[in-house]
Design a protein around this motif. Structure first.
Motif, PDB file in Angstrom:
ATOM      1  N   UNK A  81       0.828  -1.202   0.000  1.00 40.82           N
ATOM      2  CA  UNK A  81       0.000   0.000   0.000  1.00 40.82           C
ATOM      3  C   UNK A  81       0.861   1.249   0.000  1.00 40.82           C
ATOM      4  N   UNK A  82       0.311   2.305  -0.567  1.00 44.24           N
ATOM      5  CA  UNK A  82       0.897   3.631  -0.405  1.00 44.24           C
ATOM      6  C   UNK A  82      -0.166   4.474   0.275  1.00 44.24           C
ATOM      7  N   UNK A  83       0.086   4.833   1.522  1.00 44.08           N
ATOM      8  CA  UNK A  83      -0.861   5.614   2.310  1.00 44.08           C
ATOM      9  C   UNK A  83      -0.382   7.053   2.397  1.00 44.08           C
ATOM     10  N   UNK A  84      -1.305   7.978   2.199  1.00 46.79           N
ATOM     11  CA  UNK A  84      -0.987   9.404   2.294  1.00 46.79           C
ATOM     12  C   UNK A  84      -2.043  10.073   3.168  1.00 46.79           C
ATOM     13  N   UNK A  85      -1.754  10.177   4.454  1.00 47.14           N
ATOM     14  CA  UNK A  85      -2.657  10.889   5.352  1.00 47.14           C
ATOM     15  C   UNK A  85      -2.599  12.371   5.009  1.00 47.14           C
ATOM     16  N   UNK A  86      -3.713  13.078   5.148  1.00 47.12           N
ATOM     17  CA  UNK A  86      -3.712  14.518   4.829  1.00 47.12           C
ATOM     18  C   UNK A  86      -2.614  15.260   5.585  1.00 47.12           C
ATOM     19  N   UNK A  87      -1.861  16.064   4.823  1.00 48.67           N
ATOM     20  CA  UNK A  87      -0.790  16.849   5.416  1.00 48.67           C
ATOM     21  C   UNK A  87       0.504  16.094   5.645  1.00 48.67           C
ATOM     22  N   UNK A  88       0.576  14.849   5.201  1.00 48.92           N
ATOM     23  CA  UNK A  88       1.774  14.024   5.411  1.00 48.92           C
ATOM     24  C   UNK A  88       2.279  13.487   4.082  1.00 48.92           C
ATOM     25  N   UNK A  89       3.558  13.170   4.042  1.00 53.83           N
ATOM     26  CA  UNK A  89       4.135  12.547   2.856  1.00 53.83           C
ATOM     27  C   UNK A  89       3.611  11.120   2.737  1.00 53.83           C
ATOM     28  N   UNK A  90       3.505  10.615   1.507  1.00 47.56           N
ATOM     29  CA  UNK A  90       3.087   9.219   1.324  1.00 47.56           C
ATOM     30  C   UNK A  90       4.053   8.263   2.010  1.00 47.56           C
ATOM     31  N   UNK A  91       3.503   7.158   2.493  1.00 47.15           N
ATOM     32  CA  UNK A  91       4.295   6.143   3.188  1.00 47.15           C
ATOM     33  C   UNK A  91       3.983   4.785   2.574  1.00 47.15           C
ATOM     34  N   UNK A  92       5.018   4.029   2.250  1.00 47.37           N
ATOM     35  CA  UNK A  92       4.829   2.673   1.730  1.00 47.37           C
ATOM     36  C   UNK A  92       4.617   1.716   2.891  1.00 47.37           C
ATOM     37  N   UNK A  93       3.615   0.865   2.754  1.00 42.17           N
ATOM     38  CA  UNK A  93       3.293  -0.107   3.790  1.00 42.17           C
ATOM     39  C   UNK A  93       3.265  -1.503   3.194  1.00 42.17           C
ATOM     40  N   UNK A  94       3.772  -2.455   3.922  1.00 41.79           N
ATOM     41  CA  UNK A  94       3.621  -3.875   3.600  1.00 41.79           C
ATOM     42  C   UNK A  94       2.760  -4.444   4.713  1.00 41.79           C
ATOM     43  N   UNK A  95       1.466  -4.500   4.461  1.00 40.64           N
ATOM     44  CA  UNK A  95       0.513  -4.862   5.502  1.00 40.64           C
ATOM     45  C   UNK A  95       0.105  -6.326   5.389  1.00 40.64           C
ATOM     46  N   UNK A 109      -2.605  -5.037   8.975  1.00 39.52           N
ATOM     47  CA  UNK A 109      -1.682  -4.388   9.902  1.00 39.52           C
ATOM     48  C   UNK A 109      -0.308  -4.233   9.262  1.00 39.52           C
ATOM     49  N   UNK A 110       0.276  -3.059   9.485  1.00 40.99           N
ATOM     50  CA  UNK A 110       1.650  -2.799   9.061  1.00 40.99           C
ATOM     51  C   UNK A 110       2.457  -2.462  10.312  1.00 40.99           C
ATOM     52  N   UNK A 111       3.669  -2.999  10.389  1.00 41.09           N
ATOM     53  CA  UNK A 111       4.538  -2.734  11.529  1.00 41.09           C
ATOM     54  C   UNK A 111       5.801  -2.044  11.051  1.00 41.09           C
ATOM     55  N   UNK A 112       6.213  -1.037  11.800  1.00 43.17           N
ATOM     56  CA  UNK A 112       7.450  -0.327  11.515  1.00 43.17           C
ATOM     57  C   UNK A 112       8.585  -1.054  12.211  1.00 43.17           C
ATOM     58  N   UNK A 113       9.412  -1.710  11.478  1.00 46.58           N
ATOM     59  CA  UNK A 113      10.614  -2.426  11.898  1.00 46.58           C
ATOM     60  C   UNK A 113      10.306  -3.620  12.802  1.00 46.58           C
ATOM     61  N   UNK A 114       9.831  -3.385  14.026  1.00 48.91           N
ATOM     62  CA  UNK A 114       9.569  -4.473  14.974  1.00 48.91           C
ATOM     63  C   UNK A 114       8.219  -4.238  15.654  1.00 48.91           C
ATOM     64  N   UNK A 115       7.548  -5.303  16.092  1.00 47.76           N
ATOM     65  CA  UNK A 115       6.285  -5.124  16.811  1.00 47.76           C
ATOM     66  C   UNK A 115       6.465  -4.250  18.049  1.00 47.76           C
ATOM     67  N   UNK A 116       5.521  -3.339  18.240  1.00 50.84           N
ATOM     68  CA  UNK A 116       5.539  -2.494  19.427  1.00 50.84           C
ATOM     69  C   UNK A 116       6.182  -1.145  19.235  1.00 50.84           C
ATOM     70  N   UNK A 117       6.835  -0.935  18.098  1.00 50.44           N
ATOM     71  CA  UNK A 117       7.422   0.378  17.839  1.00 50.44           C
ATOM     72  C   UNK A 117       6.357   1.302  17.255  1.00 50.44           C
ATOM     73  N   UNK A 118       5.797   0.931  16.094  1.00 54.10           N
ATOM     74  CA  UNK A 118       4.665   1.637  15.492  1.00 54.10           C
ATOM     75  C   UNK A 118       3.899   0.618  14.671  1.00 54.10           C
TER      76      UNK A 118
END
Length: 174
Positions: A81-95, A109-118
């Motif tokens: 996915x490519x998610x672009x929340x209003x006012x933010x740069x697009x972010x690539x997600x592997x959900x 669900x997409x996790x940033x690096x390791x579970x529990x970080x984001x």
């Protein structure tokens, strides 16, 4: 090794250990968390709504928040996915698709690096109201140590934009 260096290394190791404990606790407890949710009614039948929501290849034609998407609505599969929340740069997600119940519920669900970080989790639930009308409940949940820094207003605005765009998409003849 000089004593000041030894003390600095010991302090650094203590900070790293505290961070790892906090990270593990965050992953286990799903805390802290921020949740944005929205319910919207659409004039369509559940299979029509499900077909639009799971036609990921067509997201670039109508979805202003999830601008690009690919994958399958199947538990255990990965969505790119490519998610672009209003006012933010697009972010690539592997959900990872966590739940896929046709005509009822989809959660990924997409996790940033390791579970529990984001951990970024999106869900929609379809609830029939009457023939030809469906209530769509969307929820965007951000969990983990970085959750307090999530932009909750942008998340709510994103859900509104997606609901409006979905209504427009369903109103188009197919």
């Amino acid at each position: 090794m000089p004593r000041p260096l030894r003390l600095a290394l010991l302090a650094l190791a203590g900070l790293a250990a505290a961070f790892l404990v906090a990270l593990g606790a965050s992953a286990l407890l799903d805390r802290p968390a921020q949740i944005a949710s929205l319910s919207a009614t659409v004039e369509a039948r559940k299979p029509e709504v499900w077909a639009v929501l799971t036609d990921f290849a067509a997201y670039d034609e109508w979805n202003p928040v999830l601008r690009e998407a690919s994958g399958e609505a199947r538990e255990g599969s990965t969505l790119e996915l490519e998610a672009a929340l209003p006012g933010h740069d697009p972010e690539s997600l592997d959900a990872e698709v966590l739940i896929a119940r046709p005509d009822k519920k989809l959660r990924w669900q997409d996790r940033l690096v390791v579970p529990g970080l984001r951990d970024w989790e999106y869900e929609f639930v379809l609830e029939p109201l009457e023939p030809g009308r469906v209530l769509i409940v969307q929820q965007l949940r951000v969990e983990g140590l970085l959750a307090p820094f999530a932009d909750e207003d942008a998340a709510r605005e994103a859900l509104v934009l997606m609901a409006d765009a979905l209504r427009e998409r369903l109103a188009q003849p197919r």
